[in-house]
Design an enzyme around this catalytic site. Sequence first.
Site, PDB file in Angstrom:
ATOM      1  N   ARG A   1     -13.167  -5.187   5.573  1.00  0.00           N
ATOM      2  CA  ARG A   1     -13.102  -3.737   5.774  1.00  0.00           C
ATOM      3  C   ARG A   1     -14.368  -2.988   5.328  1.00  0.00           C
ATOM      4  O   ARG A   1     -14.502  -2.537   4.197  1.00  0.00           O
ATOM      5  CB  ARG A   1     -11.895  -3.166   5.015  1.00  0.00           C
TER       6      ARG A   1
ATOM      7  N   LYS B   1     -32.639 -23.621  19.585  1.00  0.00           N
ATOM      8  CA  LYS B   1     -32.689 -24.518  18.425  1.00  0.00           C
ATOM      9  C   LYS B   1     -31.778 -25.733  18.604  1.00  0.00           C
ATOM     10  O   LYS B   1     -32.193 -26.873  18.475  1.00  0.00           O
ATOM     11  CB  LYS B   1     -32.255 -23.714  17.190  1.00  0.00           C
TER      12      LYS B   1
ATOM     13  N   ARG C   1       0.901  -1.162   0.000  1.00  0.00           N
ATOM     14  CA  ARG C   1       0.000   0.000   0.000  1.00  0.00           C
ATOM     15  C   ARG C   1       0.935   1.206   0.000  1.00  0.00           C
ATOM     16  O   ARG C   1       1.821   1.288   0.846  1.00  0.00           O
ATOM     17  CB  ARG C   1      -0.886   0.007   1.246  1.00  0.00           C
TER      18      ARG C   1
ATOM     19  N   GLY D   1      -8.547   0.876  -3.361  1.00  0.00           N
ATOM     20  CA  GLY D   1      -7.426   1.820  -3.275  1.00  0.00           C
ATOM     21  C   GLY D   1      -6.598   1.812  -4.549  1.00  0.00           C
ATOM     22  O   GLY D   1      -6.179   2.867  -5.054  1.00  0.00           O
TER      23      GLY D   1
HETATM   24  O1  F6P Z   1      -8.897  -5.200   1.676  1.00  0.00           O
HETATM   25  C1  F6P Z   1      -8.531  -6.459   2.048  1.00  0.00           C
HETATM   26  C2  F6P Z   1      -8.339  -6.570   3.532  1.00  0.00           C
HETATM   27  O2  F6P Z   1      -7.968  -7.886   3.824  1.00  0.00           O
HETATM   28  C3  F6P Z   1      -9.504  -6.120   4.376  1.00  0.00           C
HETATM   29  O3  F6P Z   1     -10.513  -7.076   4.492  1.00  0.00           O
HETATM   30  C4  F6P Z   1      -8.839  -5.822   5.690  1.00  0.00           C
HETATM   31  O4  F6P Z   1      -9.578  -4.878   6.401  1.00  0.00           O
HETATM   32  C5  F6P Z   1      -7.529  -5.235   5.254  1.00  0.00           C
HETATM   33  O5  F6P Z   1      -7.272  -5.737   3.950  1.00  0.00           O
HETATM   34  C6  F6P Z   1      -6.366  -5.562   6.151  1.00  0.00           C
HETATM   35  O6  F6P Z   1      -5.256  -4.890   5.670  1.00  0.00           O
HETATM   36  P1  F6P Z   1      -3.759  -5.145   6.135  1.00  0.00           P
HETATM   37  O7  F6P Z   1      -3.337  -6.488   5.601  1.00  0.00           O
HETATM   38  O8  F6P Z   1      -2.984  -4.036   5.540  1.00  0.00           O
HETATM   39  O9  F6P Z   1      -3.778  -5.158   7.623  1.00  0.00           O
END
Ligand code: F6P
Length: 325
Positions: A174, A214, A74, A106
């Site tokens: 997320r 249940k 990222r 992103g």
């Molecule tokens: O976007 C994919 C994801 O796995 C989300 O589900 C999660 O919130 C996020 O990435 C976690 O990011 P990182 O691996 O940077 O902690």
Amino acid sequence: MKIKCIGILTSGGDAPGMNAAIRAITRSAIYNGIRVKGIYRGYKGLMMGEIEEFHTESVSNIIQHGGTILKSARCQEFHTQEGRQKAYTTLRSEGIDALVVCGGDGTFTGARLFAQEFDFPIIGVPCTIDNDLSGTDFTIGYDTALNTIVDAVDKIKDTANSHERLFFIEVMGRDAGYLALNGAIATGAEAAIIPEIETGIDQLEAFISRGFRKSKNSSIVLVAESDITGGAIGVAERLKKEHPEYEARITILGHIQRGGSPTAADRILASRLGAAAIDALIDDQRNIMVGVVNDRVVYVPFNKAIKHEKKMDTSLLSVLKVVSN
Ligand code: F6P
């Protein structure tokens, strides 16, 4: 403009099936007489010039592996004008005249900006376990993550039943409830707490007590990770305040959901969309994501694909309610 050389990168959270997509994009480009360069570490590697010529055999024996051979990152710097200028300079010096980017929200947000600023052709291939991109029924990685969740929850159910316990199981996504909701349906859980739908404590208590009634022994609730839901810990704390009679156990599945060998469905989706990305470039398509709707390949402009627009199919909630009754 005839495309002679493409660059491929993977960016953002990795997703099982990314390698299958890299393979399909590479092979499909070469099949059509287009050269391929692999760009390592997403936009960061693009800015730093971490690039290698790819051949047919560069992508041999990777279809079955999770993760991404191109690595992922990222990259904050790509959000700046200077960062994007650096990336453009690299592309020019490498003779790359189009990009295929594999990632999620992103990744496409960055791609869209870059494509507009430099009038540069980019095609997006949707890879994220979250399934939160509009304009495609499925994203690459979602099916594998869902199956990982099913496998894990089935195991937790064994111990939950033995000890007659309540479990809150947090899954990724997320701010998107697809994994939680479909995971709950697929595992026979009592409820899914998702950011798209508010769940009051009384409602939650009703789900849980129904679960205990249940089966007379356990109750499982899947919680989507999100500030809105508060995650599994937040939900358990809320419940404890109002209903101290429940003693819950919490499991956060975490990054196990992002790894593993992709399912057949993800490998096939990645192969179809990888090939479609090259078809799109040859068709003179620009700045779109390739997706699949009703089992047909579609082209979706980046601004339509980016999240917050994908509507949750709320009929799935009714299905969960009925089948967990
Ligand atoms: O976007 C994919 C994801 O796995 C989300 O589900 C999660 O919130 C996020 O990435 C976690 O990011 P990182 O691996 O940077 O902690």
